[in-house]
Write a protein that holds these residues in place. Structure first.
Motif, mmCIF file in Angstrom:
data_model
loop_
_atom_site.group_PDB
_atom_site.id
_atom_site.type_symbol
_atom_site.label_atom_id
_atom_site.label_comp_id
_atom_site.label_asym_id
_atom_site.label_seq_id
_atom_site.Cartn_x
_atom_site.Cartn_y
_atom_site.Cartn_z
ATOM 1 N N TYR A 230 45.633 38.259 20.937
ATOM 2 C CA TYR A 230 46.879 37.555 20.644
ATOM 3 C C TYR A 230 46.592 36.045 20.679
ATOM 4 C CZ TYR A 230 47.850 35.731 25.339
ATOM 5 O OH TYR A 230 47.824 35.030 26.512
ATOM 6 N N ARG A 231 47.503 35.303 20.083
ATOM 7 C CA ARG A 231 47.339 33.841 20.039
ATOM 8 C C ARG A 231 48.614 33.174 20.531
ATOM 9 N NH1 ARG A 231 46.187 32.149 14.188
ATOM 10 N NH2 ARG A 231 47.562 33.923 13.740
ATOM 11 N N ARG A 232 48.446 32.238 21.449
ATOM 12 C CA ARG A 232 49.587 31.461 21.937
ATOM 13 C C ARG A 232 49.761 30.257 21.037
ATOM 14 N NH1 ARG A 232 51.435 30.352 28.087
ATOM 15 N NH2 ARG A 232 53.028 28.746 27.668
ATOM 16 N N LEU A 233 51.005 30.047 20.562
ATOM 17 C CA LEU A 233 51.291 28.945 19.632
ATOM 18 C C LEU A 233 52.075 27.856 20.358
ATOM 19 C CD1 LEU A 233 52.267 31.226 16.594
ATOM 20 C CD2 LEU A 233 50.026 30.276 17.138
ATOM 21 N N ASP A 234 53.091 27.332 19.726
ATOM 22 C CA ASP A 234 53.862 26.215 20.296
ATOM 23 C C ASP A 234 54.756 26.699 21.435
ATOM 24 O OD1 ASP A 234 52.706 24.717 18.305
ATOM 25 O OD2 ASP A 234 54.361 25.024 16.903
ATOM 26 N N ASP A 235 55.025 25.747 22.367
ATOM 27 C CA ASP A 235 55.978 26.020 23.441
ATOM 28 C C ASP A 235 57.389 25.776 22.949
ATOM 29 O OD1 ASP A 235 53.963 26.658 25.189
ATOM 30 O OD2 ASP A 235 53.810 24.628 26.038
ATOM 31 N N TRP A 236 58.343 26.468 23.578
ATOM 32 C CA TRP A 236 59.771 26.241 23.294
ATOM 33 C C TRP A 236 60.461 25.990 24.638
ATOM 34 C CZ3 TRP A 236 62.507 25.490 18.960
ATOM 35 C CH2 TRP A 236 63.886 25.509 19.054
ATOM 36 N N GLY A 237 60.701 24.742 24.914
ATOM 37 C CA GLY A 237 61.291 24.376 26.197
ATOM 38 C C GLY A 237 60.269 24.580 27.312
ATOM 39 N N THR A 238 60.744 24.921 28.486
ATOM 40 C CA THR A 238 59.872 25.069 29.651
ATOM 41 C C THR A 238 59.633 26.522 30.036
ATOM 42 O OG1 THR A 238 61.796 24.881 31.102
ATOM 43 C CG2 THR A 238 60.601 22.848 30.581
#
Length: 605
Positions: A230-238
């Motif tokens: 799997y790949r972690r992309l952009d964060d959304w908030g905290t």
């Protein structure tokens, strides 16, 4: 998003959809954490409760040679506790790690005799008084959560009690379309998952030390833990981030999710929820379509105002055109209706005339069949005269002898002569009755007919000719063979075929005629054949043999109607007739009849 920045309305729709999705994720995490704490928490105190049971303490104190009755009491108690709690198994383990009593003691998968000293929950219970461990059972291969508690006496721990709990109910309760939920242990391995294919895979690399510890405890039943791609992309908030995971519904593809996690109620574990963002993407596309549609509506309204005036004028013109077309259509419909009425009347008249013509054709066909019979009777006249003259001469002689015997007062010889006269009269009556039956006009009812009887009647008509011309006649028909036909017409068919065979062998050195019948490979069909040792049928005649006025006989010896009539009669039975030349010489005529069963014969069908 790639490319040009989206309009503000589109970006607003995206942010609002993701925030709503994050709220759902937060609610899911609260719900799953509460259910995990509720489901597993009610089992956490079970090992310590079982450890306080006097019979359990007595059993561990009596090791290694406990009484059989005490062991049975503990096993029965553990089975009852396990049944009431709904757990997988409850065990009592001695201080060396050997299971000495278990709730499944009387089942094939019993844990009794299994050594679990390598399991962390056993080691922690002995060292710290309690233990907790998630792993796959080495006996059953079924994953579960183990709770353990030490059993102590005045000198320290003397054993351990353990409870195994299944997590299948949690996985079933957490399954939601478009979402994936899981529990990750301290090793980073997924131990509870609503996606079965992801269980016992790792979300972070496993170090060599962790691999060694996992293999030593057999936590995953000897399985090698592999990483889940799997790949972690952009964060959304905290509290959330975007990630790409394998699409479990479409292998080989990926799907983008909003991922959210929190610490589980049990130390070292965490709960992860994946929310499909396809709905949010759909809302974004709807917003984009709405903005684009708003601009299109303004432009279309301008075009509409221009076209409206033109459309009104065209509509008025079209109404006038339609009114004229309706008037023309009504006239056309009236004309076509009258024409169809006349055509229907002509068709009814043609049907009546065709029915009358078909009836006349059937009547004519029966007249032709009857005429054919009379023609055959004419051909047999000479033979019949001979057959009748012989009995008549014998009768005259016997009568004169009887008179002489009576004059001499010798009644016994006279009575013998009279008895012989009676037998001669009976044989003549049989012959004349067969001729009357053969000459009678047939009706059209098809019934079950004995093929042996029909052949016997036909042979009787030609008996004199067969005898006088020294023809060898072989009849091979199994007893009880019945077919579906009209009796007198069937006799006409056999007489025609037998007469043709006699004509074919006339003048031949070898005069053999064979009449045979057998059941066809196709169920419910009977093959009937008449073959001769004659010269056969010329190839140029064979394909036209059943046409009217086609004959191989010399001029004056036939009109060529016999086989044509025979073919029509056979077709009327629902049967088929074939003609062919035999490989060893001569011709063979074969008829494929419909067979009748014994029950049909009894019913007179």
């Amino acid at each position: 998003m790639p490319g040009a920045p989206p309009p503000a309305a589109v970006e607003f729709a995206w942010d609002r959809s993701i925030n709503a999705l994050a709220e759902i994720g937060t609610h899911r995490l609260d719900l799953y954490a509460a259910s995990l704490k509720s489901e597993l928490g009610r089992y956490e105190m079970m090992p310590s409760i079982v450890a306080r049971q006097e019979s359990v303490r007595a059993l561990l104190g009596a090791m290694p040679d406990p009484a059989a009755g005490l062991l049975q009491t503990v096993n029965t108690y553990l089975d009852a506790v396990n049944h009431e709690a709904g757990s997988v198994a409850v065990d009592v383990i001695d201080q060396h790690g050997l299971v000495i009593a278990a709730s499944n003691w009387n089942r094939p998968e019993s844990f009794v005799g299994t050594n679990v000293s390598y399991r962390p929950y056993f080691q922690d219970a002995l060292a710290h008084g309690a233990g907790r461990f998630f792993g796959i059972g080495t006996n059953t291969g079924m994953p579960g959560l183990y709770f353990a508690s030490a059993v102590r006496d005045a000198g320290g721990p003397i054993g351990v009690t353990a409870v195994k709990v299944s997590v299948d109910a949690l996985e079933s309760a957490w399954r939601t379309p478009g979402e994936a939920s899981m529990v990750i242990d301290a090793n980073g391995v997924i131990v509870i998952s609503t996606i079965p294919a992801w269980k016992f895979t790792a979300l972070r690399p496993i170090t060599a030390e962790q691999q060694h510890r996992i293999q030593a405890s057999r936590q995953y039943a000897g399985r090698s833990v592999e990483a889940l791609p799997y790949r972690r992309l952009d964060d959304w908030g905290t509290s959330a981030w975007f990630a790409r995971f394998p699409d479990w519904a479409h292998p080989g593809h990926e799907r983008r999710y909003l991922a959210m996690s929190r610490t589980a109620p049990q130390a070292g574990d965490s709960i992860l929820v994946l929310l499909d963002i396809a709905g949010a993407r759909h809302q974004q596309q709807i917003a984009l379509a709405f903005v684009t549609g708003a601009f299109l509506i303004v432009g279309l309204y301008c075009l509409y105002a221009i076209q409206r005036r033109r459309a009104i004028a065209e509509k008025l013109k079209a109404q006038d055109t339609l009114r004229s077309a309706n008037d023309r259509l009504e006239i056309t419909v009236r004309e076509r209706t009258a024409a169809l009425t006349q055509a229907n009347e002509r068709m009814r008249q043609e049907i009546v005339e065709r029915t009358r013509a078909e009836q006349l054709l059937r009547d004519s066909q029966q007249e032709v069949v009857h005429a054919g019979k009379l023609a055959v009777l004419g051909q047999m006249a000479a033979g019949l005269t001979h057959e009748l003259n012989q009995p008549l001469v014998a009768i005259k002689t016997l009568c004169e002898n009887a008179v002489t015997f009576f004059e001499r007062n010798q009644p016994a010889p006279a009575i013998g002569n009279l008895q012989r006269i009676s037998r001669l009269v009976d044989s003549m009556a049989v012959l004349t009755s067969e001729l009357k039956t053969f000459a009678r006009k047939p009706d059209f009812e098809r019934v079950a007919v004995s093929l042996n009887e029909a052949v016997t009647h036909a042979v009787l008509i030609y008996e004199a000719r067969i005898r006088d011309e020294h023809v060898q006649l072989d009849v091979l028909i199994p007893a009880g063979t019945t077919i579906c036909a009209e009796p007198s017409q069937l006799q006409q068919v056999i007489v025609n075929l037998l007469g043709n065979a006699l004509d074919a062998v006339a003048g031949q050195t070898e005069r053999i005629i064979s009449i045979e019948a057998s059941r066809n490979e196709q169920p419910g069909r009977v093959l009937f054949s008449v073959s001769d040792s004659g010269p056969g049928i010329a190839p140029e005649v064979l394909s036209h043999l059943f046409e009217p006025f086609v004959t191989t006989k010399p001029r004056g010896h036939g009109l060529g109607l016999g086989l044509a009539i025979t073919s029509r009669l056979v077709n009327g039975f629902g049967a088929r007739i074939f003609a062919a030349n035999r490989p060893d010489g001569g011709a063979q005529f074969t008829i494929e009849f419909s067979e009748t069963t014994a029950q049909e014969t009894a019913n007179g069908r």
